[in-house]
Design an enzyme around this catalytic site. Structure first.
Site, PDB file in Angstrom:
ATOM      1  N   LYS A 194       4.010  11.240 -11.385  1.00 38.92           N
ATOM      2  CA  LYS A 194       3.211  10.343 -12.228  1.00 38.92           C
ATOM      3  C   LYS A 194       3.930   9.010 -12.364  1.00 38.92           C
ATOM      4  CE  LYS A 194       0.690  13.431 -15.341  1.00 38.92           C
ATOM      5  NZ  LYS A 194       0.501  13.791 -16.765  1.00 38.92           N
ATOM      6  N   GLU A 247      10.774  17.094 -25.106  1.00 43.56           N
ATOM      7  CA  GLU A 247      10.124  17.670 -23.928  1.00 43.56           C
ATOM      8  C   GLU A 247      10.647  19.069 -23.612  1.00 43.56           C
ATOM      9  OE1 GLU A 247       7.563  16.725 -22.320  1.00 43.56           O
ATOM     10  OE2 GLU A 247       7.288  14.647 -22.941  1.00 43.56           O
ATOM     11  N   ARG A 256       0.805  -1.232   0.000  1.00 41.06           N
ATOM     12  CA  ARG A 256       0.000   0.000   0.000  1.00 41.06           C
ATOM     13  C   ARG A 256       0.832   1.274   0.000  1.00 41.06           C
ATOM     14  NH1 ARG A 256      -4.092  -2.727   3.805  1.00 41.06           N
ATOM     15  NH2 ARG A 256      -5.583  -3.599   2.308  1.00 41.06           N
ATOM     16  N   ASN A 297       0.646  18.637 -21.287  1.00 41.21           N
ATOM     17  CA  ASN A 297       0.192  17.656 -22.280  1.00 41.21           C
ATOM     18  C   ASN A 297       0.257  18.182 -23.715  1.00 41.21           C
ATOM     19  OD1 ASN A 297      -0.434  15.573 -20.431  1.00 41.21           O
ATOM     20  ND2 ASN A 297      -2.353  16.605 -19.901  1.00 41.21           N
ATOM     21  N   ARG A 325      -1.694  22.030 -14.598  1.00 41.99           N
ATOM     22  CA  ARG A 325      -0.715  21.012 -14.984  1.00 41.99           C
ATOM     23  C   ARG A 325      -1.042  20.395 -16.344  1.00 41.99           C
ATOM     24  NH1 ARG A 325       1.573  15.966 -11.247  1.00 41.99           N
ATOM     25  NH2 ARG A 325       3.001  15.156 -12.822  1.00 41.99           N
ATOM     26  N   HIS A 339       0.954  15.850 -26.705  1.00 42.80           N
ATOM     27  CA  HIS A 339       0.854  14.474 -26.226  1.00 42.80           C
ATOM     28  C   HIS A 339      -0.375  13.711 -26.710  1.00 42.80           C
ATOM     29  CE1 HIS A 339       4.211  15.548 -23.721  1.00 42.80           C
ATOM     30  NE2 HIS A 339       4.232  14.351 -23.175  1.00 42.80           N
ATOM     31  N   HIS A 359       9.706   8.443 -27.271  1.00 45.50           N
ATOM     32  CA  HIS A 359       8.551   9.237 -26.834  1.00 45.50           C
ATOM     33  C   HIS A 359       8.699  10.711 -27.218  1.00 45.50           C
ATOM     34  CE1 HIS A 359       5.354  10.855 -24.363  1.00 45.50           C
ATOM     35  NE2 HIS A 359       6.228  11.621 -23.740  1.00 45.50           N
ATOM     36  N   LYS A 378       8.170  22.578 -13.959  1.00 47.82           N
ATOM     37  CA  LYS A 378       7.265  21.465 -13.685  1.00 47.82           C
ATOM     38  C   LYS A 378       6.965  21.333 -12.196  1.00 47.82           C
ATOM     39  CE  LYS A 378       6.150  16.752 -14.897  1.00 47.82           C
ATOM     40  NZ  LYS A 378       6.446  15.575 -15.723  1.00 47.82           N
ATOM     41  N   GLU A 431      -3.466  16.955 -11.889  1.00 46.54           N
ATOM     42  CA  GLU A 431      -3.675  17.323 -13.288  1.00 46.54           C
ATOM     43  C   GLU A 431      -5.139  17.647 -13.603  1.00 46.54           C
ATOM     44  OE1 GLU A 431      -1.139  15.648 -16.840  1.00 46.54           O
ATOM     45  OE2 GLU A 431      -3.019  14.547 -16.762  1.00 46.54           O
ATOM     46  N   HIS A 468       0.879  10.644 -28.484  1.00 49.58           N
ATOM     47  CA  HIS A 468       0.622   9.299 -27.951  1.00 49.58           C
ATOM     48  C   HIS A 468      -0.087   8.419 -28.982  1.00 49.58           C
ATOM     49  CE1 HIS A 468       0.891  10.184 -23.333  1.00 49.58           C
ATOM     50  NE2 HIS A 468       2.063   9.981 -23.894  1.00 49.58           N
TER      51      HIS A 468
END
Length: 333
Positions: free
Chosen positions: A121, A163, A99, A222, A218, A225, A241, A204, A214, A229
Site C-alpha cells: 500500500k 498495530e 509509470r 482495518n 485483507r 482504523h 497513528h 500480513k 483488499e 482514522h
C-alpha cells in the site's frame, strides 16, 4: 511479484550496498537523516521534513522532480529509509514515476516494520483525509533491521505497539507471544519484540498473498482504523497513528456492542488501557462525519471490522449507529 523480506539485528552493511548502487535514489526524512544519514553517503537522495504533513501531492511532485533532475530513469530503484510516512510516499512515487519503477523499503520505526512496510500500500493524504490518493505497488525487498528500534522515542514505540496489539486480536500466535498483556512490549523486551515483528510480518504477508487489493480477507487489518482514522483527522494528527488505532479498537468494540463477544471486548479494553493511551477531547458528530468519508465504505454505510481471529468480519453501520455509539462511549468515560 513476491516481496523478499530480509531480517536481522543490524543490516547496516547490506543497506549501504543497496544505496551505493548507481541505480538507487534514496528518500528519507529529516529525523532519520540526522542519525543514519551515513547509510546513503554519496547516493542521489531527497530528504523530506519529518511528519505526516509531508505526505502530500506537493511533496510527491518535489520528489519526482528531484528524480528527473538527477537523471533517474526506468532502471532506477527508489530506496525508502524511514517510517510509515517515508514508505507510503516513496512507494507512491515509485508506483507512478515513468509509470512505475522498482523500490526497496527499509523501515526504521516499529510501526513500519510490523505493518506499513509489508503489503504494497502506497499513498498520500488529501487534506486531513489519510491515504486517499495512492496505489498498490509491492516493494522488491524489505530490509527489517531491528537495530533502528532502540533509538525510538516513547511515542513512536507506542505507535508501533498499536498495530501489534491490533494483530494480537487477529492472529492467535501474536496473542500467545504477548501472553495476554502488552506489558513485555511496554518494557521493550527484546525477545518478545523480535518474535512479534517476525509474526506480524508473516501474518500480513499471508493475507496480502491471498488478497493484494483488499477485497476480502485483507480487510481484517482495518480493525480499529475506521474510527481511528476519524479521530486522527479531527484531532489534526496531534498523536501517532498507532495511538489512534488503539483508541479506534476500544471505541469500535463499544460501538459494535452485542455483535461482539463480551469477553473479547473486555480483553481489548484491558490491552488498550494498559498502554496508557491518552484520548483527545472530540466532537462525536465530527468523528461520525469523518467516518462517512472513509475509503473503506460502500453503499452509503460505514465499514467497521469486528475482530475475532480467523472469524474477523466486516460490519456495515449507519451514520446514526456510529454517532450514537461514539456519543455513548464518550459519556461513559
Amino acid at each position: 511479484m513476491e516481496t523478499k523480506i530480509i531480517g536481522g539485528a543490524n543490516l547496516t552493511q547490506k543497506i549501504r550496498e543497496i544505496t551505493s548502487d548507481k541505480s538507487a535514489f534514496v528518500v528519507s526524512d529529516s529525523n532519520v537523516a540526522l542519525t543514519y544519514g551515513s547509510l546513503w553517503q554519496g547516493a542521489k537522495h531527497y530528504i523530506i521534513p519529518a511528519g505526516e504533513g509531508s505526505k502530500t501531492l506537493d511533496m510527491f511532485g518535489k520528489i519526482a522532480k528531484a528524480m528527473l533532475d538527477s537523471g533517474c530513469d526506468r532502471q532506477t530503484t527508489v530506496v525508502a529509509i524511514g517510517g510509515g510516512v517515508v514508505g507510503d510516499l516513496a512507494g507512491f512515487v515509485a508506483a507512478t514515476y515513468m509509470r512505475g519503477v522498482k523500490w526497496i523499503n527499509v523501515p526504521t520505526t516499529l510501526l513500519a516494520q510490523v505493518d506499513s512496510s509489508v503489503g504494497g500500500k502506497t499513498a498520500v493524504d488529501l487534506g486531513d483525509y489519510k491515504n486517499i490518493i495512492g496505489a498498490f505497488h509491492l516493494p522488491e525487498k524489505v530490509l527489517v533491521s531491528t537495530h533502528f528500534l532502540y533509538t525510538l522515542p516513547d511515542r513512536e514505540w507506542l505507535c508501533g505497539m498499536g498495530e501489534i496489539i491490533k494483530t494480537a486480536f487477529l492472529d492467535r500466535k501474536v496473542y500467545e507471544i504477548l501472553d495476554g498483556s502488552p506489558e513485555k512490549l511496554l518494557e521493550r523486551d527484546e525477545a518478545v519484540l523480535e518474535a512479534c515483528v517476525h509474526e506480524c510480518i508473516a501474518y500480513k504477508r499471508e493475507l496480502t498473498a491471498r488478497d493484494l487489493y483488499e477485497s476480502g480477507p485483507r480487510k481484517a487489518l482495518n480493525v480499529g482504523h475506521t474510527i481511528g482514522h476519524a479521530l486522527e483527522k479531527t484531532d489534526k494528527h496531534r498523536r501517532s497513528h498507532g495511538e489512534y488505532v488503539l483508541m479506534g479498537m476500544e471505541i469500535e468494540s463499544f460501538v459494535l456492542g452485542d455483535r461482539m463477544d463480551c469477553e473479547r471486548r473486555k480483553e481489548i479494553s484491558a490491552f488498550v488501557a494498559e498502554t496508557g493511551v491518552d484520548y483527545p477531547d472530540f466532537n462525536p458528530e465530527e468523528v461520525a462525519a469523518a467516518c462517512m468519508k472513509d475509503k473503506k465504505n460502500g453503499g452509503g454505510a460505514i465499514s467497521v471490522m469486528l475482530p475475532d481471529y480467523e472469524n474477523t468480519r466486516e460490519v456495515r453501520l449507519s451514520f446514526d449507529e456510529v454517532l450514537r455509539g461514539v456519543t455513548l462511549w464518550k459519556l461513559s468515560r
